[in-house]
Scaffold this motif. Structure first.
Motif, short mmCIF file in Angstrom:
data_model
loop_
_atom_site.label_atom_id
_atom_site.label_comp_id
_atom_site.label_asym_id
_atom_site.label_seq_id
_atom_site.Cartn_x
_atom_site.Cartn_y
_atom_site.Cartn_z
N LYS A 66 2.36 -13.37 2.59
CA LYS A 66 2.39 -11.94 2.90
C LYS A 66 2.13 -11.73 4.39
O LYS A 66 1.50 -12.57 5.05
CB LYS A 66 1.33 -11.20 2.07
N VAL A 67 2.62 -10.62 4.88
CA VAL A 67 2.43 -10.29 6.30
C VAL A 67 1.56 -9.03 6.39
O VAL A 67 1.73 -8.09 5.63
CB VAL A 67 3.77 -10.08 7.02
N ASN A 68 0.63 -9.06 7.32
CA ASN A 68 -0.23 -7.91 7.59
C ASN A 68 0.24 -7.24 8.88
O ASN A 68 1.16 -7.71 9.54
CB ASN A 68 -1.69 -8.36 7.70
N ALA A 69 -0.40 -6.17 9.24
CA ALA A 69 -0.04 -5.45 10.46
C ALA A 69 -0.26 -6.35 11.68
O ALA A 69 -1.17 -7.17 11.71
CB ALA A 69 -0.88 -4.19 10.58
N MET A 70 0.59 -6.19 12.69
CA MET A 70 0.41 -6.89 13.96
C MET A 70 -0.72 -6.22 14.75
O MET A 70 -0.93 -5.02 14.64
CB MET A 70 1.70 -6.86 14.77
N SER A 71 -1.42 -7.02 15.52
CA SER A 71 -2.57 -6.50 16.27
C SER A 71 -2.55 -7.02 17.69
O SER A 71 -2.00 -8.08 17.98
CB SER A 71 -3.88 -6.89 15.58
N SER A 72 -3.18 -6.24 18.58
CA SER A 72 -3.32 -6.64 19.98
C SER A 72 -4.67 -6.16 20.48
O SER A 72 -5.02 -4.98 20.33
CB SER A 72 -2.20 -6.03 20.82
N ILE A 73 -5.44 -7.06 21.06
CA ILE A 73 -6.74 -6.67 21.61
C ILE A 73 -6.56 -5.83 22.87
O ILE A 73 -7.48 -5.13 23.29
CB ILE A 73 -7.63 -7.89 21.91
N HIS A 74 -5.37 -5.88 23.47
CA HIS A 74 -5.14 -5.16 24.72
C HIS A 74 -4.82 -3.69 24.49
O HIS A 74 -5.05 -2.86 25.37
CB HIS A 74 -4.00 -5.81 25.50
N THR A 75 -4.25 -3.36 23.33
CA THR A 75 -3.88 -1.96 23.06
C THR A 75 -4.74 -1.33 21.96
O THR A 75 -4.88 -0.11 21.93
CB THR A 75 -2.42 -1.86 22.62
N GLN A 76 -5.29 -2.15 21.04
CA GLN A 76 -6.07 -1.66 19.91
C GLN A 76 -5.23 -0.75 19.01
O GLN A 76 -5.78 0.10 18.30
CB GLN A 76 -7.33 -0.93 20.38
N LEU A 77 -3.91 -0.95 19.01
CA LEU A 77 -3.01 -0.16 18.18
C LEU A 77 -2.28 -1.09 17.22
O LEU A 77 -1.26 -1.70 17.60
CB LEU A 77 -1.99 0.59 19.04
N PRO A 78 -2.76 -1.26 15.99
CA PRO A 78 -2.03 -2.11 15.04
C PRO A 78 -0.67 -1.52 14.71
O PRO A 78 -0.52 -0.31 14.58
CB PRO A 78 -2.95 -2.14 13.82
N GLY A 122 0.80 -8.59 24.17
CA GLY A 122 0.02 -9.64 23.50
C GLY A 122 -0.19 -9.42 22.02
O GLY A 122 -1.27 -9.74 21.49
N TYR A 123 0.80 -8.91 21.32
CA TYR A 123 0.66 -8.69 19.88
C TYR A 123 0.68 -10.01 19.12
O TYR A 123 1.38 -10.95 19.51
CB TYR A 123 1.75 -7.75 19.36
N HIS A 124 -0.09 -10.04 18.04
CA HIS A 124 -0.21 -11.22 17.19
C HIS A 124 0.23 -10.89 15.76
O HIS A 124 -0.01 -9.78 15.28
CB HIS A 124 -1.65 -11.73 17.16
N ASN A 125 0.86 -11.88 15.11
CA ASN A 125 1.15 -11.77 13.68
C ASN A 125 -0.07 -12.17 12.88
O ASN A 125 -0.82 -13.08 13.27
CB ASN A 125 2.33 -12.67 13.30
N ASN A 126 -0.27 -11.52 11.75
CA ASN A 126 -1.38 -11.84 10.85
C ASN A 126 -0.81 -12.06 9.45
O ASN A 126 -0.52 -11.10 8.74
CB ASN A 126 -2.40 -10.70 10.84
N TRP A 127 -0.61 -13.33 9.11
CA TRP A 127 -0.04 -13.68 7.82
C TRP A 127 -1.14 -14.09 6.85
O TRP A 127 -2.24 -14.50 7.26
CB TRP A 127 0.98 -14.81 7.97
N ILE A 128 -0.82 -14.00 5.57
CA ILE A 128 -1.82 -14.27 4.53
C ILE A 128 -1.17 -15.09 3.41
O ILE A 128 -0.06 -14.78 2.96
CB ILE A 128 -2.38 -12.96 3.93
N ILE A 129 -1.85 -16.14 2.97
CA ILE A 129 -1.48 -16.90 1.79
C ILE A 129 -2.71 -17.02 0.90
O ILE A 129 -3.76 -17.49 1.35
CB ILE A 129 -0.94 -18.30 2.14
N ASP A 130 -2.61 -16.58 -0.32
CA ASP A 130 -3.72 -16.66 -1.28
C ASP A 130 -5.01 -16.09 -0.69
O ASP A 130 -6.08 -16.67 -0.81
CB ASP A 130 -3.92 -18.11 -1.74
N ASN A 131 -4.88 -14.95 -0.01
CA ASN A 131 -6.01 -14.19 0.53
C ASN A 131 -6.71 -14.86 1.71
O ASN A 131 -7.78 -14.41 2.12
CB ASN A 131 -7.04 -13.88 -0.56
#
Length: 664
Positions: free
Chosen positions: A49-61, A130-139
């Motif tokens: 599963k894919v979660n929202a992308m995040s960036s510490i530089h913008t703080q806007l997921p 600097g956005y990052h992907n946040n993926w999830i497998i089995d939580n």
């Protein structure tokens, strides 16, 4: 044994108990029950599963599918989420990646996307932010596999993995490159048949190694990205029968208009000895990237501050008080003629007829602040305790947010009871207004800013914007649960007997002499907050990193100790300064005690402004608005909590010392 030595013995016992409580979570890993492990048979599909992308530089997921990435057949579908996940900006959806337990995959083609002008500009902008992907497998979230400066592979377990990189050496244009290939590393564990009846495999680790590859097909084949034939063609940029490595990359995939991007992936399965119950350990300690000694340094620093203050209070305050009380009581035993000759026209006894006079300025707001601060302090205490025990952990995404909300609402009874009893002792008449302000002052500030930020995030198309239904749920929780509980506590507070004071308040207030510069209340208020802040600033750094840099924070045993030490420090500093104010014949100690310990929040906010630079923030105004807006709320909550501790400590202190002397 003297009172001083017994006090030190009591303090030592408390500190040893706190140290033991911090050591317990560090001694061995544990996993609280309540989450059933998923067991896969060989060949079973393992959903990614894919979660929202995040960036510490913008703080806007941002929504994952907002960018030109491959979309699953049938479109993206939302996974079931709780209220806490929505409030923390999570948006979990299915993905087009196909993973089967134990089945290796080599350079599997996922899709091809041709970038238009808008898509290229949008993707390039997100890479530069600097956005990052946040993926999830089995939580469990994906760790990122990257290269160190020495060229060695290194795993980072928090914050996901970047969607691309910027070539800093490409001149002013700074070309952006997208990571269009991923090596998905999955660790699995086969449980011991002697300990479980489940037969199969469990996922215990998940990492992604992103790569940027300018793919092209063998024989110059051109794919339109839609026909099924393209999925069967071989890529010239992929090694035959081997997993992709960085050494195989000849050129990176640039982001520009009309560029065709082919997305591919490898899947690698590795058997692991890590049990399913311990799979979160490496995420929580970042594979020992931050050694535990750093937290012990924080605790040692805090304990030294508390010991210094305790010794100061015992050597100065207790000694002086015993001498003062003995002298005042001896004076009271003298005959009137002797007393006239011996009386010392100075000291804190002289303000006995004014010390319990209600605050001159805003007595109702004083009661409101004390009640609200105690509500926050008690709710925070139980939230930290539950987290330290493991009931609130990252495996239950959003659980800390939900628990904090529930605990805060339930503690509304404490706020109503405390503010009503204080207000009754001040002989206040507008008890309905006092109770209503107690129930609304801090929550209304938080809810108002939350709704404002939510509208701003909605206009910025950020998934940090909470759905309208969930906003209504939060509002209903406040109006239908929290406010009635505050009024319930106030009902019992007003029904209880009024607080009695050991001295009688005079009709006319005593004039306050000029205190001088060192004893001026404003000077004390401005400087007092430095001491409690110094006791907690090291641990505050890690908490700030967790809040704003997408790092995991789970050393709540240390947090519990620092929290207790912070409250003790606030109480000790405030009591000491209030004593000196009383000795200077300043009887207006109510607001002074609150503001003195509450000034810790000022230093916290100033520290957050200094720390903000470590985020390397973007030039987007919303980033500044969100950061300083939420830090203002956190600092306001800290102001109420620490101010309440100082006020209640001095309330107990003044009643104690004036109850120990004989007055006319």
């Amino acid at each position: 044994m003297t009172r001083s030595s017994s006090s030190m013995g009591w303090l030592s016992a408390v500190l040893l108990l706190l140290l033991a409580s911090a050591a317990l979570p560090m001694a061995s890993a544990f996993y609280m029950p309540g989450v059933k492990p998923l067991t896969f048979q060989e060949g079973d599909e393992v959903p990614l599963k894919v979660n929202a992308m995040s960036s510490i530089h913008t703080q806007l997921p941002k929504d994952y599918y907002r960018l030109p990435f491959c979309v699953p057949a049938g479109g993206a579908r939302m996974a079931s989420e709780n209220l806490g996940e929505f409030l923390t900006g999570n948006k979990i959806q299915n993905s087009p990646y196909t993973l089967n337990m134990g089945k290796e995959t080599h350079c599997q083609i996922l899709c091809q996307i041709r970038l238009g002008k808008v898509e290229a500009r949008n993707l390039r902008m997100h890479i530069r932010y600097g956005y990052h992907n946040n993926w999830i497998i089995d939580n469990i979230p994906s760790a990122a596999i990257g290269l160190t400066e020495a060229g060695q592979k290194q795993k980072h377990y928090a914050g996901g993995f970047p969607i691309g990189f910027v070539d800093a050496g490409s001149g002013d244009a700074k070309d952006a490159y997208v990571y269009n290939h991923v090596n998905i590393h999955i660790d699995y564990h086969k449980p011991d048949p002697a300990t479980t009846t489940d037969d199969g495999y469990r996922v215990v680790g998940f990492a992604v190694e992103p790569m940027s590859i300018a793919h092209y097909f063998l024989g110059g084949y051109e794919w339109d990205g839609t026909s099924s034939e393209g999925y069967t063609k071989s890529l010239a940029t992929c090694p035959d029968g081997q997993h992709m490595s960085r050494e195989d990359i000849t050129s990176n995939q640039i982001v520009q208009e009309n560029e065709k991007i082919v997305y591919t992936y490898d899947v690698l399965w590795n058997e692991s000895e890590v049990a399913w119950s311990s799979r979160w350990d490496v995420y929580l300690n970042e594979d020992h990237l931050v050694p535990a000694q750093v937290h012990w340094y924080s605790i040692t620093n805090s304990i030294l501050v508390v010991l210094f203050l305790s010794l100061l209070i015992i050597s100065i305050l207790v000694r002086n008080l015993r001498r003062d009380i003995a002298g005042y009581n001896a004076m009271a035993a003298l005959a009137d003629e002797e007393a006239d000759e011996e009386i010392d026209e100075s000291g804190w006894k002289l303000v006995h007829a004014d010390v319990f006079r209600p605050p001159q300025n805003a007595p109702m707001m004083y009661c409101v602040f004390v009640g609200s601060g105690l509500q926050l302090g008690v709710a925070g205490f139980f939230a930290i305790v539950l987290s330290a025990m493991g009931f609130l952990n990252p495996a239950r995404r959003g659980s800390l947010m939900i628990a904090t909300l529930i605990l805060y609402m339930l503690c509304g009874v404490v706020a109503g009871y405390t503010s009503s009893r204080l207000y009754k002792s001040f002989r206040g008449r507008a008890w309905q207004t006092c109770t209503l302000l107690t129930a609304t002052t801090f929550p209304a500030t938080c809810f108002g800013l939350f709704v404002f930020f939510n509208v701003v995030l909605a206009f910025k198309h950020s998934v940090g914007s909470v759905p309208f239904l969930d906003v209504l749920i939060v509002g209903a929780m406040w109006c239908c649960v929290s406010i009635p509980l505050v009024f319930l506590g106030a009902y019992f507070g007003y029904k209880a007997e009024s607080i009695t004071y050991p001295t009688v308040t005079s009709t006319i207030a005593r004039a306050i002499p000029d205190p001088g510069l060192l004893l001026h209340p404003y000077v004390a208020i401005a400087l007092a907050g430095m001491v409690p802040f110094a006791a907690a600033y090291v641990e505050l750094f890690f908490i700030m990193t967790s809040l704003w840099m997408d790092q995991y924070y789970y050393v709540f045993g240390f947090t519990f100790i620092v929290y207790i030490i912070l409250l003790l420090t606030c109480a000790e500093v405030t009591v000491l300064l209030v004593y000196y104010q009383l000795c200077a014949e300043n009887h207006r100690w109510w607001w002074f005690s609150f503001l003195t310990s509450g000034s810790t929040a000022l230093y916290m906010f100033l520290y957050s402004a200094f720390w903000f630079g470590s985020l390397e923030p973007s030039k987007i105004f919303v980033t500044y608005l969100l950061y300083f807006g939420y830090m203002f709320l956190i600092s306001f909550g800290m102001f109420l909590t620490t101010g309440t501790i100082g006020a209640l400590s001095c309330f107990w202190f003044t009643r104690k010392i004036f109850g120990s002397i004989k007055v006319d």
